[in-house]
Design an enzyme around this catalytic site. Structure first.
Site, mmCIF file in Angstrom:
data_model
loop_
_atom_site.group_PDB
_atom_site.id
_atom_site.type_symbol
_atom_site.label_atom_id
_atom_site.label_comp_id
_atom_site.label_asym_id
_atom_site.label_seq_id
_atom_site.Cartn_x
_atom_site.Cartn_y
_atom_site.Cartn_z
ATOM 1 N N HIS A 67 1.010 -1.069 -0.025
ATOM 2 C CA HIS A 67 0.066 0.049 0.132
ATOM 3 C C HIS A 67 0.715 1.245 0.055
ATOM 4 C CE1 HIS A 67 -3.292 3.033 1.491
ATOM 5 N NE2 HIS A 67 -4.126 2.530 1.327
ATOM 6 N N TYR A 70 -0.415 7.018 2.739
ATOM 7 C CA TYR A 70 -1.527 8.528 1.745
ATOM 8 C C TYR A 70 -1.091 9.605 2.004
ATOM 9 C CZ TYR A 70 -4.516 4.908 5.149
ATOM 10 O OH TYR A 70 -5.137 3.322 5.184
ATOM 11 N N HIS A 107 -4.322 4.728 -3.657
ATOM 12 C CA HIS A 107 -5.422 5.902 -3.497
ATOM 13 C C HIS A 107 -4.979 6.906 -4.357
ATOM 14 C CE1 HIS A 107 -6.647 5.069 1.174
ATOM 15 N NE2 HIS A 107 -6.141 4.883 0.268
ATOM 16 N N GLU A 142 -6.895 1.685 -6.160
ATOM 17 C CA GLU A 142 -7.940 1.950 -4.844
ATOM 18 C C GLU A 142 -9.311 2.335 -5.403
ATOM 19 O OE1 GLU A 142 -6.273 1.294 -1.010
ATOM 20 O OE2 GLU A 142 -8.999 1.779 -0.266
ATOM 21 N N ASP A 175 -12.248 -2.087 -1.964
ATOM 22 C CA ASP A 175 -12.467 -1.968 -0.729
ATOM 23 C C ASP A 175 -14.081 -1.991 -0.256
ATOM 24 O OD1 ASP A 175 -12.803 -0.519 2.444
ATOM 25 O OD2 ASP A 175 -10.607 0.222 1.581
ATOM 26 N N HIS A 178 -15.111 1.300 1.091
ATOM 27 C CA HIS A 178 -15.194 2.275 0.173
ATOM 28 C C HIS A 178 -16.313 2.237 -0.703
ATOM 29 C CE1 HIS A 178 -10.894 3.341 0.816
ATOM 30 N NE2 HIS A 178 -11.239 2.781 2.325
ATOM 31 N N HIS A 210 -10.220 -5.051 -0.681
ATOM 32 C CA HIS A 210 -9.995 -4.769 0.996
ATOM 33 C C HIS A 210 -10.756 -5.229 1.972
ATOM 34 C CE1 HIS A 210 -6.267 -1.371 0.322
ATOM 35 N NE2 HIS A 210 -6.389 -2.981 0.131
ATOM 36 N N HIS A 225 -13.616 2.403 8.576
ATOM 37 C CA HIS A 225 -14.149 1.549 8.894
ATOM 38 C C HIS A 225 -14.508 0.586 10.149
ATOM 39 C CE1 HIS A 225 -10.262 0.944 5.370
ATOM 40 N NE2 HIS A 225 -10.964 1.897 5.332
HETATM 41 ZN ZN ZN Z 1 -10.859 3.486 3.687
HETATM 42 FE FE FE Z 2 -8.892 0.058 1.359
HETATM 43 FE FE FE Z 3 -5.919 2.273 1.378
#
Ligand code: ZN
Ligand code: FE
Ligand code: FE
Length: 278
Positions: A67, A70, A107, A142, A175, A178, A210, A225
Site C-alpha cells: 500500500h 496516504y 489511493h 483503489e 475496498d 469504500h 480490501h 472502517h
Molecule cells: Zn478507507
Molecule cells: Fe482500503
Molecule cells: Fe487504502
C-alpha cells in the site's frame, strides 16, 4: 482456499511479516511501503528480501498487496508537491522488484478543486512516468469513498485513469467499505455492483480486495472502517463476497480496526464463511 490476510507493520522487515502472517493463518498480507503519514522509506535489505521470497514461495502465499502512503497525492495543486509525490511513486514501484509478482495499491488522489479531469490527467501522467515496462509489479488503483475531492469514488473515474495510462500492468483493488460508502450497494445487490464493475472497468482488471465493514450508512462518502460484521455491511455480505465465483482467487486484505488477535479472529471467520457454503 481463500487468499486472505491483513495489514501488517513493516517495521521489522519483509521476512518478519511473512512469519507474522503465518501465525495468523494468513496466506497474503498488506503493508505500507513507507511511513504512511510521512514519506521516508526504509533502507533496502537484500538479505531480508531474499529470505522473504523464500518463505513466501515455500508456504504457498498468494500475491501480496503493498500500500502506497496516504500522503502521496499525485494530483495535488502545488506543482512541487505533485512532483514529489510522483517521485515517491516511482521509487516505490522500483522497490517492488524486491518482491516480484506482487501488487502495489494506492489511493488515486484528491484533485483539491482542480476538477476530476485535471486530477485524472496528473495521476495518469505520474503512472506513465513511474511504471517501467520491465518492473515485475502490477499497480492497483483503489476504489474510494468519494470523500471531499477524492478521485476513484466512481468506477468511471478509475476507467478513465486506466485508459489514460494504457498499460495492462494497472488494475483495481476494490475496498468494500469504500464502495458502499461511495454509493455501490454491495449489501443488497452484490451481483449488480459486480456487473456494473464489469461493464465500466472489466472484472479482468479486478486484482485484489480490501475487506472492511463500514461505520457509516450507505452512500455516506465518509470512509470509516469497522470490524467485520460490526458495521453497516454485516457478516452476510462478507459470506457472499468470500464465496462469489467472480471474486475467486483474488487476495482479500483486512484493514479493520484491530490488533493482531482481532485479525486472527477475522481471518478464521472468513475461512469459516467460505467453508460453510462449499
Ligand atoms: Zn478507507
Ligand atoms: Fe482500503
Ligand atoms: Fe487504502
Amino acid at each position: 482456499m481463500l487468499t486472505v490476510g491483513c495489514h501488517l507493520s513493516a517495521s521489522k522487515g519483509y521476512a518478519a511479516m511473512v512469519r507474522q502472517a503465518m501465525q495468523l493463518d494468513a496466506n497474503t498480507f498488506a503493508f505500507f511501503t513507507r511511513n504512511p503519514r510521512g514519506s521516508s522509506a526504509k533502507a533496502e535489505n537484500p538479505k531480508d528480501e531474499a529470505h522473504a521470497r523464500e518463505l513466501l514461495s515455500e508456504n504457498g502465499f498468494g500475491p501480496l498487496v503493498a500500500h502506497g502512503a496516504y500522503t502521496m497525492n499525485l494530483c495535488t495543486a502545488d506543482e512541487e508537491a505533485r512532483e514529489f509525490a510522483a517521485s515517491v511513486l516511482a521509487d516505490d514501484l522500483r522497490r517492488m522488484a524486491a518482491l516480484p509478482g506482487n501488487f502495489y495499491n494506492f489511493h488515486p488522489g484528491s484533485h483539491v478543486g482542480q476538477g476530476v479531469d485535471a486530477g485524472i490527467a496528473y495521476i495518469a501522467q505520474a503512472l506513465r512516468k513511474a511504471l517501467e515496462p520491465d518492473y515485475p509489479v502490477t499497480v492497483l488503483l483503489e476504489t474510494m469513498a468519494g470523500k471531499g475531492s477524492e478521485i476513484g469514488g466512481r468506477f468511471e473515474e478509475l476507467r478513465a485513469i486506466l485508459d489514460a495510462v494504457g498499460s495492462a500492468k494497472v488494475g483495481v483493488c476494490l475496498d468494500t467499505c469504500h464502495v458502499y460508502d461511495g454509493g455501490y450497494d454491495i449489501v443488497n445487490d452484490l451481483d449488480g455492483v459486480l456487473t456494473e464493475f464489469d461493464r465500466v472497468i472489466g472484472l479482468d482488471r479486478l486484482k485484489a480486495l480490501h475487506l472492511n465493514d463500514s461505520r457509516n450508512p450507505f452512500a455516506s462518502h465518509k470512509d470509516r472502517h469497522e470490524c467485520i460484521g460490526k458495521g453497516s455491511l454485516g457478516v452476510e455480505t462478507f459470506r457472499k463476497i468470500v464465496n462469489h465465483p467472480a471474486l475467486r482467487g483474488r487476495p482479500m486484505i483486512l484493514e479493520t480496526p484491530n490488533e493482531l488477535p482481532g485479525y486472527a479472529r477475522e481471518i478464521a471467520l472468513l475461512r469459516r464463511l467460505e467453508a460453510e457454503i462449499y
